[in-house]
Design an enzyme around this catalytic site. Structure first.
Site, short mmCIF file in Angstrom:
data_model
loop_
_atom_site.label_atom_id
_atom_site.label_comp_id
_atom_site.label_asym_id
_atom_site.label_seq_id
_atom_site.Cartn_x
_atom_site.Cartn_y
_atom_site.Cartn_z
CB ILE A 195 -0.99 -0.02 1.19
CG1 ILE A 195 -2.11 0.99 0.98
CG2 ILE A 195 -0.27 0.22 2.52
CD1 ILE A 195 -3.27 0.83 1.96
NE ARG A 196 4.75 0.80 4.46
CZ ARG A 196 5.84 0.40 5.10
NH1 ARG A 196 6.78 1.29 5.40
NH2 ARG A 196 6.04 -0.86 5.44
CE1 TYR B 62 -1.35 -10.28 12.83
CE2 TYR B 62 -0.71 -11.33 14.88
CZ TYR B 62 -0.48 -11.09 13.55
OH TYR B 62 0.59 -11.65 12.91
CE LYS C 15 -2.03 -12.97 10.72
NZ LYS C 15 -1.69 -12.94 9.29
CB ILE D 278 9.93 -12.76 12.21
CG1 ILE D 278 8.85 -13.81 11.87
CG2 ILE D 278 11.10 -12.84 11.23
CD1 ILE D 278 9.28 -15.26 12.00
#
Ligand code: NAD
Ligand code: SER
Length: 316
Positions: free
Chosen positions: A37-38, A144, A148, A174
């Protein structure tokens, strides 16, 4: 064999940015389209085709997949846990409608493999906290996490109902040195390295004894591509593989960094993210991933810490 034509959504993010690089090395730069989107910039823009794509814009998703002749999608666009608690409606919209658009396109355009990540956030406080089983209680407390679990169920439905080839893992937190994480609860495990190198001190937003499952980026990329390339006939599961590599407390991570930077000071000031972390497991049973597609992590706390510090020092 058909030439892979890959589209990565959310390619400017922590995982998408490094995943795109590896996919371009494997399949040829011109065959991997980085979208976000950026407006994608930097090395992503210099190393191959890029485009702006809002995954909630259904017609844009369909026309981009068609115009580039895409047959494989790595759908990394999402709103993560901490940002999701601040903006639950946005989190639902991006994570659910974005994923549905990609899944519908997979069916209607006859795409091949589509990777849609899940997360340890799919679990909740009633889930067994240690050696969390593959099949277990999924009652998350964050928006969130809700997206998921819904994403896993929906992906499974599309596989069974429409024969789509949708796959995914429940990533742990991560850790990486290339792109900063984008608003999750496990972000402290990355920030701590940056602050250790830049300032020699860190204020951690979870308690010292908070233990969560984590993974170093090279293992994350390997797992993602290995699952995407696995023979479908060997897969019993689809969108919900447990995945594990490391589990450590914030205090154990700080102590490991201290071996390299003896004066490193950490203070603990838990904020709203502590309550999220408290609902997630400490260790994960990933035997289904190991059995079905040969998953095996290569990085441990010691060699990851050495590598992270080397990479961040080289950047400074
Ligand atoms: P990130 O927040 O770093 O990147 C997400 C990207 O999505 C950003 O670049 C953002 O600009 C983009 N995005 C947001 N809204 C969008 C929209 N409407 N359309 C297109 N792009 C949009 O996330 P990440 O860490 O790279 O995560 C990638 C995937 O892996 C997500 O599904 C995430 O839930 C999952 N995951 C990540 C972790 C982790 O620790 N990084 C752990 C578990 C699961
Ligand atoms: N790293 C992610 C988060 O904290 C886990 O899905 O939101």
């Amino acid at each position: 064999m058909t030439q892979k034509k890959v589209l990565v959504t959310g390619a400017m993010g922590q995982i998408g940015s490094e995943l795109t690089g590896e996919l371009r090395r494997r399949y040829g730069s011109e065959n991997v389209i980085a979208t976000d989107i950026r407006k994608p910039g930097g090395i992503l823009e210099e190393s191959g085709p890029c485009d702006v794509l809002d995954v909630t814009d259904r017609s844009a998703v369909f026309s981009m997949l068609e115009s580039y002749g895409i047959n494989t999608v790595y759908h990394m666009a999402a709103i993560l846990s901490a940002t999701g608690e601040k903006h639950p409606a946005l989190c639902w919209n991006v994570n659910m409608n974005g994923s549905i658009n990609i899944m519908d396109a997979a069916v209607e355009l006859g795409l091949g493999t589509v990777m849609i990540p899940s997360s340890i956030a799919a679990f909740g406080p009633e889930t067994p906290r240690f050696n969390t089983p593959q099949e277990t209680i999924l009652r998350p407390r964050t928006m969130y996490g809700v997206t998921k679990v819904c994403g896993e169920l929906l992906g499974d439905y599309y596989v069974k109902r429409f024969g789509a080839d949708i796959r995914g893992v429940r990533y742990p937190g991560i850790i990486s040195s290339e792109t900063l994480p984008g608003g999750g609860t496990t972000d402290y495990a990355v920030d701590i390295f940056y602050k250790a190198v830049e300032k020699g001190s860190y204020t951690c937003f979870v308690k010292k004894d908070t233990k969560l499952p984590m993974m170093y980026m090279p293992d994350c990329i390997k797992a993602t591509i290995d699952l995407a390339e696995a023979d479908r006939s060997s897969l019993v599961h689809s969108c919900e593989y447990n995945l594990a590599a490391l589990s450590f407390t914030a205090g154990e991570l700080a102590a490991e960094i201290k071996k390299h930077i003896p004066g490193f000071e950490v203070t603990y000031e838990p904020d709203f993210r502590q309550a999220i972390a408290d609902t997630w497991p400490a260790t994960i049973d990933d035997s289904a991933a190991r059995t079905e597609w040969g998953w095996k992590p290569e990085w441990n706390l010691e060699n990851m810490t050495t590598d992270m510090l080397e990479k961040l020092r080289a950047k400074n």
